[in-house]
Each structure stands twice: as C-alpha cells, then as structure tokens.
Design a protein around this motif. Sequence first.
Motif, PDB file in Angstrom:
ATOM      1  N   LEU A 117       0.838  -1.189   0.000  1.00 34.21           N
ATOM      2  CA  LEU A 117       0.000   0.000   0.000  1.00 34.21           C
ATOM      3  C   LEU A 117       0.876   1.243   0.000  1.00 34.21           C
ATOM      4  CD1 LEU A 117      -2.594  -1.138   2.667  1.00 34.21           C
ATOM      5  CD2 LEU A 117      -2.930  -1.047   0.188  1.00 34.21           C
ATOM      6  N   ILE A 118       0.451   2.263  -0.677  1.00 34.48           N
ATOM      7  CA  ILE A 118       1.205   3.513  -0.752  1.00 34.48           C
ATOM      8  C   ILE A 118       1.152   4.212   0.609  1.00 34.48           C
ATOM      9  CG2 ILE A 118       1.270   5.793  -1.849  1.00 34.48           C
ATOM     10  CD1 ILE A 118       0.023   4.391  -4.334  1.00 34.48           C
ATOM     11  N   GLY A 119       2.309   4.657   1.081  1.00 33.69           N
ATOM     12  CA  GLY A 119       2.381   5.416   2.322  1.00 33.69           C
ATOM     13  C   GLY A 119       2.472   4.577   3.577  1.00 33.69           C
ATOM     14  N   ILE A 120       2.343   3.256   3.447  1.00 33.65           N
ATOM     15  CA  ILE A 120       2.448   2.389   4.616  1.00 33.65           C
ATOM     16  C   ILE A 120       3.801   1.686   4.571  1.00 33.65           C
ATOM     17  CG2 ILE A 120       1.500   0.391   5.827  1.00 33.65           C
ATOM     18  CD1 ILE A 120      -1.248   1.240   4.815  1.00 33.65           C
ATOM     19  N   SER A 121       4.532   1.775   5.652  1.00 32.50           N
ATOM     20  CA  SER A 121       5.856   1.171   5.728  1.00 32.50           C
ATOM     21  C   SER A 121       5.784  -0.331   5.456  1.00 32.50           C
ATOM     22  CB  SER A 121       6.435   1.408   7.128  1.00 32.50           C
ATOM     23  OG  SER A 121       7.561   0.598   7.345  1.00 32.50           O
ATOM     24  N   PRO A 122       6.734  -0.865   4.721  1.00 35.39           N
ATOM     25  CA  PRO A 122       6.757  -2.310   4.508  1.00 35.39           C
ATOM     26  C   PRO A 122       7.002  -3.099   5.792  1.00 35.39           C
ATOM     27  CG  PRO A 122       8.756  -1.304   3.638  1.00 35.39           C
ATOM     28  CD  PRO A 122       7.847  -0.189   4.046  1.00 35.39           C
ATOM     29  N   TYR A 123       7.403  -2.418   6.867  1.00 35.43           N
ATOM     30  CA  TYR A 123       7.599  -3.078   8.153  1.00 35.43           C
ATOM     31  C   TYR A 123       6.292  -3.293   8.908  1.00 35.43           C
ATOM     32  CZ  TYR A 123      12.484  -1.901   7.344  1.00 35.43           C
ATOM     33  OH  TYR A 123      13.741  -1.784   6.808  1.00 35.43           O
ATOM     34  N   ILE A 124       5.240  -2.669   8.447  1.00 33.74           N
ATOM     35  CA  ILE A 124       3.938  -2.801   9.094  1.00 33.74           C
ATOM     36  C   ILE A 124       3.155  -3.885   8.354  1.00 33.74           C
ATOM     37  CG2 ILE A 124       1.805  -1.610   9.772  1.00 33.74           C
ATOM     38  CD1 ILE A 124       4.349  -0.564  11.171  1.00 33.74           C
ATOM     39  N   GLY A 125       3.163  -5.084   8.924  1.00 32.82           N
ATOM     40  CA  GLY A 125       2.460  -6.207   8.311  1.00 32.82           C
ATOM     41  C   GLY A 125       0.953  -6.107   8.499  1.00 32.82           C
ATOM     42  N   PRO A 126       0.208  -6.974   7.842  1.00 37.54           N
ATOM     43  CA  PRO A 126      -1.258  -6.893   7.888  1.00 37.54           C
ATOM     44  C   PRO A 126      -1.843  -7.030   9.289  1.00 37.54           C
ATOM     45  CG  PRO A 126      -0.529  -8.779   6.554  1.00 37.54           C
ATOM     46  CD  PRO A 126       0.687  -8.033   6.964  1.00 37.54           C
ATOM     47  N   GLU A 179      12.995   0.597  16.047  1.00 33.37           N
ATOM     48  CA  GLU A 179      12.995   1.913  15.405  1.00 33.37           C
ATOM     49  C   GLU A 179      12.235   1.896  14.079  1.00 33.37           C
ATOM     50  OE1 GLU A 179      15.571   0.292  16.640  1.00 33.37           O
ATOM     51  OE2 GLU A 179      16.973   1.657  17.611  1.00 33.37           O
ATOM     52  N   ASP A 180      12.376   0.816  13.314  1.00 38.26           N
ATOM     53  CA  ASP A 180      11.664   0.707  12.036  1.00 38.26           C
ATOM     54  C   ASP A 180      10.168   0.542  12.261  1.00 38.26           C
ATOM     55  OD1 ASP A 180      14.021   0.954  10.524  1.00 38.26           O
ATOM     56  OD2 ASP A 180      14.410  -1.195  10.648  1.00 38.26           O
ATOM     57  N   LEU A 181       9.796  -0.212  13.271  1.00 37.27           N
ATOM     58  CA  LEU A 181       8.377  -0.346  13.603  1.00 37.27           C
ATOM     59  C   LEU A 181       7.805   0.994  14.057  1.00 37.27           C
ATOM     60  CD1 LEU A 181       8.542  -3.764  15.441  1.00 37.27           C
ATOM     61  CD2 LEU A 181       7.313  -3.306  13.303  1.00 37.27           C
ATOM     62  N   LEU A 182       8.551   1.707  14.898  1.00 43.18           N
ATOM     63  CA  LEU A 182       8.091   3.021  15.360  1.00 43.18           C
ATOM     64  C   LEU A 182       7.906   3.979  14.185  1.00 43.18           C
ATOM     65  CD1 LEU A 182      10.250   3.564  18.576  1.00 43.18           C
ATOM     66  CD2 LEU A 182       7.826   2.959  18.440  1.00 43.18           C
ATOM     67  N   ASP A 183       8.841   3.953  13.244  1.00 45.52           N
ATOM     68  CA  ASP A 183       8.721   4.823  12.079  1.00 45.52           C
ATOM     69  C   ASP A 183       7.441   4.513  11.303  1.00 45.52           C
ATOM     70  OD1 ASP A 183      10.425   6.861  10.400  1.00 45.52           O
ATOM     71  OD2 ASP A 183       9.546   5.448   8.970  1.00 45.52           O
ATOM     72  N   GLY A 184       7.132   3.262  11.135  1.00 45.05           N
ATOM     73  CA  GLY A 184       5.906   2.895  10.438  1.00 45.05           C
ATOM     74  C   GLY A 184       4.653   3.230  11.227  1.00 45.05           C
ATOM     75  N   ILE A 185       4.690   3.022  12.541  1.00 52.99           N
ATOM     76  CA  ILE A 185       3.528   3.281  13.392  1.00 52.99           C
ATOM     77  C   ILE A 185       3.250   4.776  13.499  1.00 52.99           C
ATOM     78  CG2 ILE A 185       2.716   3.200  15.796  1.00 52.99           C
ATOM     79  CD1 ILE A 185       4.156   0.408  15.930  1.00 52.99           C
ATOM     80  N   PHE A 186       4.288   5.585  13.731  1.00 50.55           N
ATOM     81  CA  PHE A 186       4.067   7.018  13.909  1.00 50.55           C
ATOM     82  C   PHE A 186       3.640   7.713  12.618  1.00 50.55           C
ATOM     83  CE2 PHE A 186       6.918   6.888  17.860  1.00 50.55           C
ATOM     84  CZ  PHE A 186       5.825   6.874  18.711  1.00 50.55           C
ATOM     85  N   ARG A 187       3.817   7.069  11.482  1.00 50.60           N
ATOM     86  CA  ARG A 187       3.253   7.604  10.232  1.00 50.60           C
ATOM     87  C   ARG A 187       1.735   7.469  10.228  1.00 50.60           C
ATOM     88  NH1 ARG A 187       6.631   5.152   5.113  1.00 50.60           N
ATOM     89  NH2 ARG A 187       8.696   5.398   6.011  1.00 50.60           N
TER      90      ARG A 187
END
Length: 143
Positions: free
Chosen positions: A2-11, A51-59
């Motif tokens: 999905l556009i704008g969603i970090s690839p680290y954020i799984g379904p 840190e990568d999860l936080l980056d995806g979550i805080f978006r």
Amino acid sequence: MLIGISPYIGPELLEALDRMGHGDEIVIVDAFYPGDTRSSRCIRADGIKVEDLLDGIFRLMNPDDYVKDPVVMMQPSEGDSADPAVEQSFQAVLDKYWPATPKIQKIERQAFYDRATRAYAVVVSGSIVKYGCIIIRKGVLPH
C-alpha cells in the motif's frame, strides 16, 4: 504493498492499529519479551528493529496528547544500566513525526510489565538490545 504504509507494518499490525481506539496502548518489545505469555494479542515482527516499527507506526497514528506520559520505556533495574542510544533513537523517531509530544518517560520495570499486560497488543520485534521496549498510547486524530 500500500502507498504510504511502511513495509515493516504487516497486515496483522496494520489491523491492530486500525482497531485500537484512542487511549488504547500498543507495546513494541524486544525479541526476548514473553509476548505470548503476557498478552492475549501478540503480533510477531521477527527480524524488524523497534525503530523501524516506530517509524511505520508514527506515520499512521499519533500519541495521546491528553496525558503526560503517552510514550514510556522501562527504567533499568537497580544496579543495571541501559544504552542511552536506544532511547535516543526512539526519541528521534517520535520527534520526526510528533515533535510536540512529551519526551519519553521511564517507568519501573514491574509497572511497565503491568501496563503492557493491559495493552491492546504487544508487538515482538527482532531487536535484541537491552531495555528496548516501549509503550505508546494512541491519541485522537490531530486537529
């Protein structure tokens, strides 16, 4: 993807973030945390750093700005120490997206576990750093 969603954020994590209400908390923990034992909703994010999860979550969501401690970490036990770079890296991600949020607070180890047990979900990361766990309280949509 999905556009704008970090690839680290799984379904599974994306669904949990969406289902959380304001005031619900999500806990991002290191690989050693007993997530299945201490949570009824444990999400695996093996191999992904906090840190990568936080980056995806805080978006996707903002911390609660109606409480004084919307983001907390575990305080080192007496006689123990934590690497300050861990907290600094977490704070840098928070500041990147939500700079008006109060600085990350520290709470006593057992208080952290108690609060984490009541959280909406626990996300077990691939991080293996000491004291690399964090709790985020979800806020209402910003104005």
